[in-house]
Design an enzyme around this catalytic site. Structure first.
Site, PDB file in Angstrom:
ATOM      1  CE  LYS A  65      -1.882   1.602   4.020  1.00 62.35           C
ATOM      2  NZ  LYS A  65      -1.549   3.030   4.202  1.00 62.35           N
ATOM      3  CG  ASN A  66       2.404   2.703   3.575  1.00 62.93           C
ATOM      4  OD1 ASN A  66       1.225   2.987   3.366  1.00 62.93           O
ATOM      5  ND2 ASN A  66       2.910   2.545   4.789  1.00 62.93           N
ATOM      6  NE  ARG A 119      -1.130  13.158   8.004  1.00 60.89           N
ATOM      7  CZ  ARG A 119       0.106  13.322   7.588  1.00 60.89           C
ATOM      8  NH1 ARG A 119       0.659  12.435   6.805  1.00 60.89           N
ATOM      9  NH2 ARG A 119       0.799  14.376   7.974  1.00 60.89           N
ATOM     10  CB  CYS A 128      -4.529  11.740  11.504  1.00 62.69           C
ATOM     11  SG  CYS A 128      -3.910  10.081  11.423  1.00 62.69           S
ATOM     12  NE  ARG A 164       0.187  10.116  10.145  1.00 64.53           N
ATOM     13  CZ  ARG A 164      -0.084   9.011   9.473  1.00 64.53           C
ATOM     14  NH1 ARG A 164      -1.210   8.392   9.657  1.00 64.53           N
ATOM     15  NH2 ARG A 164       0.768   8.528   8.609  1.00 64.53           N
ATOM     16  CG  ASP A 183       2.920   1.496   9.458  1.00 65.19           C
ATOM     17  OD1 ASP A 183       2.514   2.338  10.273  1.00 65.19           O
ATOM     18  OD2 ASP A 183       3.051   1.734   8.242  1.00 65.19           O
ATOM     19  CB  ILE A 230       7.114   7.026  14.465  1.00 63.21           C
ATOM     20  CG1 ILE A 230       8.270   6.026  14.374  1.00 63.21           C
ATOM     21  CG2 ILE A 230       6.907   7.789  13.150  1.00 63.21           C
ATOM     22  CD1 ILE A 230       9.554   6.532  13.817  1.00 63.21           C
ATOM     23  NE  ARG A 281      -7.070   3.947   5.573  1.00 65.53           N
ATOM     24  CZ  ARG A 281      -6.154   4.277   6.478  1.00 65.53           C
ATOM     25  NH1 ARG A 281      -6.469   4.320   7.751  1.00 65.53           N
ATOM     26  NH2 ARG A 281      -4.926   4.593   6.122  1.00 65.53           N
TER      27      ARG A 281
HETATM   28  C1  UD1 Z   1       4.211   6.878   6.310  1.00 64.58           C
HETATM   29  C2  UD1 Z   1       3.336   5.649   6.139  1.00 64.58           C
HETATM   30  C3  UD1 Z   1       2.774   5.202   7.480  1.00 64.58           C
HETATM   31  C4  UD1 Z   1       3.908   5.013   8.479  1.00 64.58           C
HETATM   32  C5  UD1 Z   1       4.788   6.248   8.549  1.00 64.58           C
HETATM   33  C6  UD1 Z   1       6.023   6.041   9.408  1.00 64.58           C
HETATM   34  C7  UD1 Z   1       2.454   5.975   3.912  1.00 64.58           C
HETATM   35  C8  UD1 Z   1       1.275   6.241   3.046  1.00 64.58           C
HETATM   36  N1  UD1 Z   1       2.250   5.983   5.221  1.00 64.58           N
HETATM   37  O1  UD1 Z   1       3.361   7.912   6.800  1.00 64.58           O
HETATM   38  O2  UD1 Z   1       2.070   3.965   7.288  1.00 64.58           O
HETATM   39  O3  UD1 Z   1       3.340   4.771   9.759  1.00 64.58           O
HETATM   40  O4  UD1 Z   1       5.253   6.594   7.232  1.00 64.58           O
HETATM   41  O5  UD1 Z   1       6.741   4.957   8.971  1.00 64.58           O
HETATM   42  O6  UD1 Z   1       3.545   5.714   3.414  1.00 64.58           O
HETATM   43  N2  UD1 Z   1       5.890  14.817  10.472  1.00 64.58           N
HETATM   44  C9  UD1 Z   1       5.916  16.163  10.730  1.00 64.58           C
HETATM   45  N3  UD1 Z   1       5.673  17.027   9.701  1.00 64.58           N
HETATM   46  C10 UD1 Z   1       5.416  16.599   8.433  1.00 64.58           C
HETATM   47  C11 UD1 Z   1       5.398  15.221   8.173  1.00 64.58           C
HETATM   48  C12 UD1 Z   1       5.647  14.343   9.212  1.00 64.58           C
HETATM   49  O7  UD1 Z   1       6.151  16.586  11.850  1.00 64.58           O
HETATM   50  O8  UD1 Z   1       5.209  17.438   7.546  1.00 64.58           O
HETATM   51  C13 UD1 Z   1       6.150  13.866  11.570  1.00 64.58           C
HETATM   52  C14 UD1 Z   1       4.938  12.960  11.829  1.00 64.58           C
HETATM   53  O9  UD1 Z   1       3.979  13.583  12.663  1.00 64.58           O
HETATM   54  C15 UD1 Z   1       5.596  11.772  12.483  1.00 64.58           C
HETATM   55  C16 UD1 Z   1       6.952  11.688  11.771  1.00 64.58           C
HETATM   56  O10 UD1 Z   1       7.154  12.973  11.177  1.00 64.58           O
HETATM   57  O11 UD1 Z   1       5.801  12.031  13.853  1.00 64.58           O
HETATM   58  C17 UD1 Z   1       7.030  10.628  10.702  1.00 64.58           C
HETATM   59  O12 UD1 Z   1       5.920  10.723   9.844  1.00 64.58           O
HETATM   60  P1  UD1 Z   1       6.037  10.378   8.279  1.00 64.58           P
HETATM   61  O13 UD1 Z   1       7.253   9.543   8.052  1.00 64.58           O
HETATM   62  O14 UD1 Z   1       5.888  11.628   7.499  1.00 64.58           O
HETATM   63  O15 UD1 Z   1       4.750   9.479   8.060  1.00 64.58           O
HETATM   64  P2  UD1 Z   1       3.846   9.428   6.781  1.00 64.58           P
HETATM   65  O16 UD1 Z   1       4.654   9.665   5.547  1.00 64.58           O
HETATM   66  O17 UD1 Z   1       2.624  10.243   6.995  1.00 64.58           O
END
Ligand code: UD1
Length: 417
Positions: A22-23, A91, A115, A120, A304, A326, A396
Site C-alpha cells: 500500500k505505502n 492523508r 488523524c 500528523r 506500523d 514516531i 484500507r
Molecule cells: C508513512 C506511512 C505510514 C507510516 C509512517 C512512518 C504511507 C502512506 N504511510 O506515513 O504507514 O506509519 O510513514 O513509517 O507511506 N511529520 C511532521 N511534519 C510533516 C510530516 C511528518 O512533523 O510534515 C512527523 C509525523 O507527525 C511523524 C513523523 O514525522 O511524527 C514521521 O511521519 P512520516 O514519516 O511523514 O509518516 P507518513 O509519511 O505520513
C-alpha cells in the site's frame, strides 16, 4: 458496516502470497501525474486506500485503465485542486502536492485535517516545496502553492525523518531545474521503489535508500512499466500471526531483507525463521518470551508493526516495554486489548506489557488500520469467539485478509453489523 466474528485458538499454518505494498503504491500512483506518456503499474493492491487515490487522480483529470493486475495512468491533469472531500479520506493524498506543483506550476491541496494516530502535520511537505522555490499560502483549509518559472533544485536538510515529505520532495525535484540534495531523507523500501520508478520514467535520482538522496532535475518524464514491491507490513503482520498462534507460516513473493528488524526480534522471542531469496518461513512451538522494542524509522522496528507486536507481547512469558517514537498517539489498541484481559499500562510514549498465558474473548472495536489488525491477531490467539466491529479500517490496508488467514486454518467470518 461490517464486523468480523473470529473463532480463535487455532494455530495458523500454511503459505501466503503477499500483496503489493500500500505505502509504495500510493506515491507511485501520484507519480503518474508527472509522466507525459503512460505509467503502467502492476501488483497494485486492491484496497480502499488505493481506490481513494485512483478516485483522486481521476478527479484531477487523468485516465486510469485497470485490468486484473495492471493499472495504466495516462493523460493530462485538468483540475489542479485536491478537495477536502477526497483528502480527508486518506492523508496520503498530500502526495499529489509535489507532482502537480512541479509539472503544472500551481496547485491547491486540502490540508488533511486530524488523524487518529496523532496530529500528523504536513509542515515538512510545505517547507520542502518552499525550499524548491514555491510560494505557499495557507487559506480556508487549503495549501495553495505556485511557482513562476518552475521549481529550482536546492539542498534540503530535513529536521526529522519523514517518509511522505521525502517522497513529495523526490517527485517535485525530479522536474525542478538543477540539483536537489535531500539530507536526512527517509530510507524506507517504499522510497527505493518510488526512486526506481521515477528513474524508469527518465528521472535522475541516486542515493534513494540512503539518508542522502541526489536528484538532478529533468525537463520531462515519459512513460514506464513498474511492479510495486511486496507489502512488508502485511508480511510482518502474518509473521507475528504465526508466532502468536504458535503456528507455521511461509510468506511468499517478499523481499525478506526488508523485514530484518522484525525477524531479529521474533527470533529473540523464540520463533524460528528460515529465509530464502523471496520467501520467509516463521514457526513457533512455544509461548513467546518477552522482548522490549522501540519503533524507529527504517531500518529500525516499524511503527506500523507496533500494535501487532504488542498482541504477541500480551500473551508472552514475562514483561516487556514497547516504546513508540514516531507517532504520539498510537496506543489506541491498548484499551481494546485490555478488554480481552491483557495487562498493559501506558506510560507516556511507552507501554509496559505483562504477558498472560491466555487472553479472553470480548467484543472489541477497531480504531485505526494497524490497531484493527492487532485485534484480529489477538482474537486468533484466543480460544472462544471474539467480535471486532468497525472493521472498515482493515479494508484500507489488507487485501483479502479473511481469505488469506482462513486458508491457513483461521475461522473468520465477515458479517453485516
Ligand atoms: C508513512 C506511512 C505510514 C507510516 C509512517 C512512518 C504511507 C502512506 N504511510 O506515513 O504507514 O506509519 O510513514 O513509517 O507511506 N511529520 C511532521 N511534519 C510533516 C510530516 C511528518 O512533523 O510534515 C512527523 C509525523 O507527525 C511523524 C513523523 O514525522 O511524527 C514521521 O511521519 P512520516 O514519516 O511523514 O509518516 P507518513 O509519511 O505520513
Amino acid at each position: 458496516m461490517d464486523k468480523l466474528v473470529i473463532d480463535g485458538g487455532q494455530k495458523l499454518s500454511g503459505s501466503i502470497k503477499i500483496s503489493g505494498a500500500k505505502n509504495a503504491a500510493l506515491p507511485l500512483l501520484a507519480s503518474g501525474l508527472m509522466c507525459s506518456r503512460t505509467l503502467q503499474l502492476s501488483n497494485v493492491p486492491e484496497l480502499a486506500d488505493t481506490v481513494s487515490m485512483i478516485a483522486l487522480l481521476e478527479h484531477l483529470g487523468v485516465q486510469i485503465a485497470r485490468t486484473e493486475n495492471k493499472l495504466q495512468i495516462t493523460g493530462e491533469v485538468k483540475i489542479l485542486d485536491a478537495p477536502y472531500e477526497q483528502v480527508r479520506k486518506m492523508r496520503a493524498s498530500i502526495l499529489v502536492l509535489g507532482p502537480l506543483l512541479a509539472r503544472y506550476g500551481s496547485v491547491k491541496v486540502s490540508l488533511p485535517g486530524g488523524c487518529a494516530i496523532g496530529t500528523r502535520p504536513v509542515d515538512l511537505h510545505i517547507w520542502a516545496m518552499q525550499q524548491l522555490g514555491a510560494i505557499v499560502e495557507l487559506a480556508d483549509g487549503y495549501i495553495k502553492a505556485r511557482c513562476k518559472n518552475g521549481l529550482v533544485g536546492n539542498k534540503i536538510v530535513f529536521p526529522v525523518v519523514s517518509v511522505g515529505a521525502t517522497e513529495n520532495t523526490m517527485m517535485a525535484a525530479s522536474l525542478a531545474k538543477g540539483r536537489t540534495q535531500i539530507i536526512n531523507a527517509a530510507r524506507e523500501p517504499e522510497i527505493i521503489d518510488l526512486g526506481n520508478c521515477l528513474n524508469a520514467m527518465g528521472a535522475e535520482i541516486t542515493g534513494h535508500g540512503t539518508d542522502n538522496i541526489i536528484i538532478d532535475g529533468v525537463d520531462t518524464l515519459s512513460g514506464a512499466s513498474h511492479s510495486v514491491i511486496a507489502d512488508r507490513i502485511e508480511a510482518g503482520t502474518f509473521a507475528i500471526g504465526a508466532a502468536v498462534t504458535q503456528g507455521d507460516i511461509t510468506l511468499r513473493d517478499i523481499n525478506p531483507v526488508y523485514l530484518n528488524a522484525l525477524f531479529a526480534v521474533l527470533e529473540q522471542t523464540g520463533a524460528t525463521i528460515q529465509i530464502g531469496d523471496d520467501w520467509a518461513r516463521i514457526s513457533s512451538n512455544a509461548r513467546a518470551k518477552s522482548v522490549d522494542i522501540a519503533t524507529q524509522p527504517y531500518p529500525g522496528f516499524p511503527t506500523d508493526l507496533q500494535a501487532q507486536y504488542m498482541c504477541l507481547m500480551a500473551t508472552a512469558d514475562g514483561s516487556s516495554k514497547i516504546t513508540e517514537t514516531i507517532f504520539e498517539n498510537r496506543f489506541m489498541h491498548v484499551p481494546e486489548l485490555i478488554r480481552m484481559s491483557a495487562d498493559i499500562q501506558i506510560d507516556g510514549r511507552s507501554c509496559i506489557v505483562h504477558g498472560k498465558s491466555d487472553l479472553k474473548p470480548a467484543p472489541v472495536m477497531a480504531t485505526d488500520l494497524r490497531a484493527s489488525v492487532c485485534l484480529v491477531l489477538a482474537a486468533l490467539a484466543t480460544a472462544g469467539t471474539t467480535t471486532i466491529s468497525r472493521i472498515y479500517h482493515l479494508d484500507r490496508g489488507y487485501a483479502n485478509l479473511e481469505e488469506k488467514l482462513n486458508n491457513c486454518g483461521a475461522r473468520i467470518q465477515r458479517q453485516a453489523e
